[in-house]
Motif scaffolding. Structure first.
Motif, PDB file in Angstrom:
ATOM      1  N   HIS A  66     -13.648  -6.728 -17.269  1.00 47.03           N
ATOM      2  CA  HIS A  66     -13.613  -6.593 -15.817  1.00 47.03           C
ATOM      3  C   HIS A  66     -14.793  -7.328 -15.192  1.00 47.03           C
ATOM      4  O   HIS A  66     -15.928  -7.166 -15.636  1.00 47.03           O
ATOM      5  CB  HIS A  66     -13.677  -5.107 -15.426  1.00 47.03           C
ATOM      6  N   GLN A  67     -14.517  -8.169 -14.210  1.00 43.75           N
ATOM      7  CA  GLN A  67     -15.531  -8.950 -13.494  1.00 43.75           C
ATOM      8  C   GLN A  67     -16.209 -10.000 -14.374  1.00 43.75           C
ATOM      9  O   GLN A  67     -17.306 -10.470 -14.058  1.00 43.75           O
ATOM     10  CB  GLN A  67     -16.588  -8.045 -12.850  1.00 43.75           C
ATOM     11  N   PRO A 101      -9.294  -6.844 -15.827  1.00 42.73           N
ATOM     12  CA  PRO A 101      -8.670  -7.938 -15.072  1.00 42.73           C
ATOM     13  C   PRO A 101      -7.152  -7.774 -15.120  1.00 42.73           C
ATOM     14  O   PRO A 101      -6.594  -7.428 -16.159  1.00 42.73           O
ATOM     15  CB  PRO A 101      -9.119  -9.199 -15.815  1.00 42.73           C
ATOM     16  N   GLU A 150      -9.213 -17.276 -10.682  1.00 45.08           N
ATOM     17  CA  GLU A 150      -9.853 -16.000 -10.998  1.00 45.08           C
ATOM     18  C   GLU A 150     -10.283 -15.351  -9.685  1.00 45.08           C
ATOM     19  O   GLU A 150     -11.309 -15.707  -9.126  1.00 45.08           O
ATOM     20  CB  GLU A 150     -11.030 -16.225 -11.943  1.00 45.08           C
ATOM     21  N   HIS A 165      -9.979  -7.421  -9.688  1.00 43.51           N
ATOM     22  CA  HIS A 165     -10.224  -8.650 -10.429  1.00 43.51           C
ATOM     23  C   HIS A 165      -8.879  -9.094 -11.011  1.00 43.51           C
ATOM     24  O   HIS A 165      -8.363  -8.460 -11.940  1.00 43.51           O
ATOM     25  CB  HIS A 165     -11.254  -8.380 -11.540  1.00 43.51           C
ATOM     26  N   VAL A 174      -6.587 -12.327 -12.590  1.00 41.95           N
ATOM     27  CA  VAL A 174      -6.596 -13.687 -13.138  1.00 41.95           C
ATOM     28  C   VAL A 174      -5.168 -14.199 -13.075  1.00 41.95           C
ATOM     29  O   VAL A 174      -4.253 -13.602 -13.665  1.00 41.95           O
ATOM     30  CB  VAL A 174      -7.137 -13.722 -14.579  1.00 41.95           C
TER      31      VAL A 174
END
Lengths: 178, 178, 178, 178
Positions: free
Chosen positions: A68-69, C25, C103, C119, C121
């Motif tokens: 994450h991030q 993500p 991203e 977040h 992608v």
């Protein structure tokens, strides 16, 4: 793909990761470490060597989760340093465009890629490394193969989850698959 | 693009080159030299500086012909060494896949690329260079620009034949075009 | 990117999605719908038109989540049909290689892409559509722009979260960014 | 690759072409015609069938020269129409980026590609065709193979000059090489 249960606060606990794995595609990166000559021709491909609890030999690409991030290129560098050691000097690609994506499904034969634990979608990159590679973590060794050896049945059958296919795609991408 | 009349025996004489230029597309390579950080992010783009006989400033990519029986990657390395000097340490890409092709036409506006001398088709690559760059040949200097500067109108208007467009395509490819 | 809370059993509940978004993500696809001529040249780019509750106009790419056990190309087709209607006849790319990845970070300025919710992608593709497009869901309309219009400040400022940048990257990829 | 001596005024005479072939790399395009399903998965690959004067069977990709002042995408369409007939409805790619380049050398083993007549550099594309294919010119037939058949030794050994390798690279690019 390597087991990737990070336990740093703020990331997923093992239970949460298991739960999420059952519900969402998990983002991965796969890196194919290569040695190149002065003109960029791939001369060798590096594969991690692992011995299973039953003694079976497995050869693997550098692979792991994107956190994450975390930017994809930071994840790529982190996994390369984790698996090849701090002196490998990987040349992370300038472009975020992967040469392909590998879709690992928990059920067999949906794609060439399979991971019984989860649905993982991996962004795949070829990464030249110029330094000294010292595998860490659960890998015993990093062995360099010529492109011919890397695509041979002998090496291919030692790769799991479709990573042999992914390796052949990488060799095709760099113009070294015959 | 630089004037590229090689006179080594077996290659084209100037007359033959002129004749061929009027009859065939000529194969070129274009290289965008870049500086990158440890994660592969492009921090700077290198442009050659040339002063025309009328005093006009032109900024250019590394560019030149592919010769008979020369591999594209050898042509790329040859032009990089010729234009950036022997200590530039360019990292020629592992994959022969260009990020785009630039079709320079002798007539305007067929494509974004124009070369009054000839129809040239150029394979374009982004090439990280880690060493010391010392421009040779007819270039006065190599100047490093940030990606923002490189795509700014100021720099773009100093590039000829559509190379400003090609530079923006390179920046888009590496994720640095805003 | 469109709000994508699917409620089909087996997928994530809204609460679970919120929880996961804070920890992992999330995998997305972005599609740039285009009209092409007989030689494959992009003549128009299609952008979805949305009006916010405060009356602001936003133009957007086709975008959405990849679901658990869904192939990327199936997610791409599903979002294209959802946003453009069942008669759009999109030509999903043969290669799974995206032209770039975007991203989207919840914090600003880590990358050119921003999504305050998560977040994400996103794998980005250019998709020719040959049929009749009838936007559904929360989009008011699909408007076709020339490549010049699509990269103009007027259109760019109506795109949110960095999608204007992604659109310019797509135009660069197809050779239509000047 | 097919013999491509165009005799239209303004182009090269046969003598001039022979002379040029001995002095310059000649620019080609290679197209891999494919059938795809609704999600873009390649289901079949089309190969031209030719019978040599000695009775040997050769299978070939669509291939040919790029002419002076001809755009690459126009050359691609021209050769596809010439080899597959006017009703093939090829979908020429939106991006000029080839999936690879094939460097055919007159000497063996410099690259995987060989052409005794010349040094040709070919830009290679995968091209979906949706219409009715009727081979013309010197080809007897166009035969559709599954991706598995196309990469099998049986088909591979019927392809000359390294085109079997190029076909495998195309299959790797579209995710269909096992």
């Amino acid at each position: 793909m390597a087991e990737m249960t990070e336990t740093t606060p703020g990331w997923l606990s093992r239970d949460e990761l298991e739960l999420t794995r059952a519900r969402m595609p998990i983002l991965y990166v796969d890196a194919v470490p290569v040695r190149v000559d002065a003109t960029g021709v791939v001369t060798h491909v590096g594969l991690l060597l692992r011995i299973g609890s039953d003694g079976t030999v497995t050869r693997a690409l550098v692979s792991g989760r994107v956190l994450h991030q975390e930017r994809v290129r930071d994840a790529l560098l982190r996994h390369l340093e984790k698996d090849l050691g701090p002196l490998a000097l990987p040349q992370v690609p300038t472009s975020p465009q992967p040469f392909t994506i590998a879709e690992y499904f928990p059920t067999q034969d949906v794609t060439p890629y399979h991971d019984p634990r989860q649905h993982a979608v991996s962004l795949a990159y070829v990464v030249p490394v110029t330094g000294d590679c010292r595998p860490r973590q659960d890998a015993l060794d990093l062995v360099w193969f010529s492109p011919e050896e890397a695509s041979s049945p002998l090496v291919q059958q030692e790769m799991a989850g479709g990573q042999g296919t992914l390796l052949k795609q990488a060799l095709a991408y760099v113009g070294c698959l015959r």
